[in-house]
Enzyme design. Structure first.
Site: not given
Length: 203
Positions: A11, A54, A179
């Site tokens: 990430s 992606r 988050w």
């Protein structure tokens, strides 16, 4: 003050968050508890089975621009690696023991993968990491292929799922969760409030 930090080396937003958290640790005397987890398993656990970013070209093209903006804001390089096969280096995190070693491992691997664009599954990466951290290379590589290492990784991922972690980076201050790299300013605000409350109680 303790912040739990959940990440996966695949990430880029976790890479960015780690940079900012390291600064917050210095500014606030913060202890970071690192948790390398399997992002794919976490997403599946909540029913998030759609394509990854992606695989969505239009979104990925935008994210690449946005990520460079964040990297420039933080004053760090950001280079996309050739792949995102992070499992081995995620597992390797659990070889580190003390808090300082854990932080050093996370920094070295994130800088290699996202600072330099080294593929996380590059065969020579464990040797490079071992050298930078002063670890015994053969012992580290043996750990990477051990059942104990895999079990620890699986346990930590399961614990994250139980805590309702659904993505990375995720941070907890006590029971409050944030988050995303773009929520770190909210985390810092909460830390500031906690510091002021503690100061009032001690005065």
């Amino acid at each position: 003050m303790i912040v739990d930090f959940y990440f996966d080396f695949l990430s880029p937003f976790s890479y960015l968050a780690n940079q900012r958290l390291s600064k917050l640790a210095q500014d606030y005397g913060l202890t970071i508890r690192y948790n390398a987890i399997d992002l794919a398993r976490v997403k599946i656990a909540i029913g998030n089975v759609g394509p990854s970013n992606r695989d969505l070209k239009v979104k990925l093209d935008y994210l690449k621009v946005d990520l460079q903006r964040w990297a420039q804001l933080y004053g760090i390089p950001l280079v996309f690696p050739a792949n995102y096969n992070s499992r081995r280096m995620n597992i390797g995190f659990y070889y580190s023991g003390a808090e300082a070693q854990a932080a050093a491992y996370v920094n070295v691997v994130f800088n290699a993968v996202w600072g330099e664009g080294i593929a996380p599954d590059l065969e020579s990466l464990p040797a490079l990491v071992s050298e930078k951290l002063g670890w015994d290379r053969s012992a580290f590589e043996h750990f990477l292929s051990s059942n104990a290492a895999t079990e620890r990784y699986d346990e930590q991922t399961h614990a994250a799922i139980e805590r309702k972690v659904f993505g990375v980076p995720t941070m907890f201050l006590g029971d409050e969760m944030w988050w995303g790299n773009d929520r770190l300013f909210m985390l810092e605000s909460a830390m500031g409030r906690l510091c002021r409350q503690n100061a009032d109680l001690s005065s």
